[in-house]
Enzyme design. Structure first.
Site, mmCIF file in Angstrom:
data_model
loop_
_atom_site.group_PDB
_atom_site.id
_atom_site.type_symbol
_atom_site.label_atom_id
_atom_site.label_comp_id
_atom_site.label_asym_id
_atom_site.label_seq_id
_atom_site.Cartn_x
_atom_site.Cartn_y
_atom_site.Cartn_z
ATOM 1 N N ARG A 168 57.526 16.161 13.569
ATOM 2 C CA ARG A 168 57.647 14.989 12.710
ATOM 3 C C ARG A 168 57.821 13.762 13.610
ATOM 4 N NH1 ARG A 168 61.223 18.841 10.257
ATOM 5 N NH2 ARG A 168 60.589 19.422 8.137
ATOM 6 N N LYS A 192 64.913 17.331 9.623
ATOM 7 C CA LYS A 192 65.515 16.807 8.401
ATOM 8 C C LYS A 192 66.893 17.413 8.180
ATOM 9 C CE LYS A 192 61.411 15.545 5.724
ATOM 10 N NZ LYS A 192 60.660 15.761 4.478
ATOM 11 N N HIS A 261 51.808 11.614 10.888
ATOM 12 C CA HIS A 261 51.857 12.676 9.870
ATOM 13 C C HIS A 261 50.543 13.452 9.823
ATOM 14 C CE1 HIS A 261 54.843 14.123 7.208
ATOM 15 N NE2 HIS A 261 54.124 14.030 6.109
ATOM 16 N N ARG A 264 50.505 16.080 12.491
ATOM 17 C CA ARG A 264 51.345 17.219 12.093
ATOM 18 C C ARG A 264 50.601 18.099 11.086
ATOM 19 N NH1 ARG A 264 56.685 19.240 11.228
ATOM 20 N NH2 ARG A 264 57.254 19.504 9.042
ATOM 21 N N HIS A 287 60.116 23.937 8.123
ATOM 22 C CA HIS A 287 60.312 23.875 6.676
ATOM 23 C C HIS A 287 61.417 24.836 6.251
ATOM 24 C CE1 HIS A 287 55.964 22.310 5.862
ATOM 25 N NE2 HIS A 287 56.785 21.346 6.185
ATOM 26 N N TYR A 296 49.512 24.138 2.486
ATOM 27 C CA TYR A 296 48.430 24.258 3.460
ATOM 28 C C TYR A 296 47.464 25.383 3.113
ATOM 29 C CZ TYR A 296 51.090 20.961 6.190
ATOM 30 O OH TYR A 296 51.749 19.831 6.583
#
Length: 325
Positions: A168, A192, A261, A264, A287, A296
């Site tokens: 990220r 995150k 982004h 990524r 994630h 995806y």
């Protein structure tokens, strides 16, 4: 249903000869006055509410409902589903339900209804847009940066690392020099929710990161800990990375806009195409839930279809028969 029954679209009341009966029109007029005098809603919102409520009122009246007080949750769900089937956007359906909830709350406040039938009806979730990615040839075109000035070397290292490790933007910018373990091919990043993870890097990412570290001291202030620095010698900002990537996309004549982004997303898509290992991609991207990674699989459908056509015996046989014909 007769031809006079309106379709439940947002402008139905403009295209029909029907007029709201007193049971429908009078409560709406009182509600509009309430919105103007007490709620302080914008004119835009008031206009949207009026359009939606009158459209729904015409529809309910035409199918035999005798006034707003006879509308239950089943009718509300039908109003929402009719809108969906007519092609309304999710945001418009949300406005439709919001106007109903506010209107029924008003009728409850006036003692004309005892419960709000729209409270338990949820608007459909907005469709999550598929992430954009570059194909392998476009990535190669972007990364063909051969200039040897410090800024170009830094930018190539940034792009190679983002594409090579799926980082990220916030993770990349926050990396310190001490977070890089060259011998293990690993970088400690904070994702995150301040969750720490280890991202692998190798190949071209490793080569260009090494090239950057050889000249980093030419740009970095002596006390700067950040791995990537700006011309001012301090840790590079999010905006600078975004700006430089967009500029490199134009300079390298890549047809689509380049963003951190997008690199990524390209990493995730290409790894999934090669490995078909969704769990591994989940771990590499950091994630927490695999449902986030599953988006995806939509991007990978064309690749999977090609594999099927080449590998499945029935698909292969069908193709052979078609060729003979």
């Amino acid at each position: 249903m007769s031809e006079s029954v309106p379709h439940l679209s947002t402008n139905a009341h403009l295209s029909t000869n029907l007029h709201l009966t007193t049971n429908f029109a009078e409560p709406l007029q009182r509600f509009y006055e309430y919105l103007r005098s007490e709620k302080g809603l914008s004119l835009y919102t008031q206009r949207n509410y009026k359009q939606q409520l009158e459209t729904m009122g015409l529809y309910l009246m035409s199918v035999g409902v005798d006034g707003w007080v006879n509308v239950d949750a089943g009718w509300v769900r039908q109003l929402a589903s009719k809108g969906m089937r007519s092609g309304m956007k999710e945001s418009s359906i949300a406005t439709r339900l919001s106007s109903l909830r506010s209107f029924f709350d008003f009728l409850i406040l006036r003692g004309e209804m005892s419960a709000n039938p729209a409270k338990g009806v949820s608007a459909p979730r907005k469709k999550r847009p598929l992430p954009k990615n570059l194909d392998v040839d476009e990535m190669a075109q972007l990364l063909e940066v051969n200039e040897d000035d410090p800024l170009s070397i830094r930018d190539r290292a940034i792009m190679e690392l983002m594409y090579g490790s799926g980082l990220r933007l916030a993770e990349l910018v926050s990396i310190d020099v001490k977070d890089v373990n060259f011998s293990a091919g690993e970088i400690r990043v904070v994702g995150k929710g301040d969750k720490e993870r280890v991202a692998p890097f190798s190949g071209m990412a490793k080569e260009w990161l090494n090239n950057w570290l050889k000249i980093r001291s030419q740009m970095a202030n002596s006390d700067e800990k950040g791995l990537f620095v700006s011309k001012l010698g301090v840790r590079i900002s999010h905006r600078s990375v975004q700006k430089r990537m967009a500029e490199w996309g134009q300079k390298q004549a890549v047809p689509s806009h380049i963003s951190p982004h997008k690199l990524r997303h390209s990493f995730a898509t290409h790894v999934l195409e090669s490995s078909n290992n969704l769990r591994a991609v989940q771990e590499l991207l950091g994630h927490e839930n695999i449902s986030t990674t599953q988006i995806y699989t939509h991007l990978d459908f064309q690749h999977l279809a090609q594999v099927y056509d080449q590998a499945h015996p029935r698909a292969h046989k069908r193709k052979q028969n078609t060729d003979k014909e």
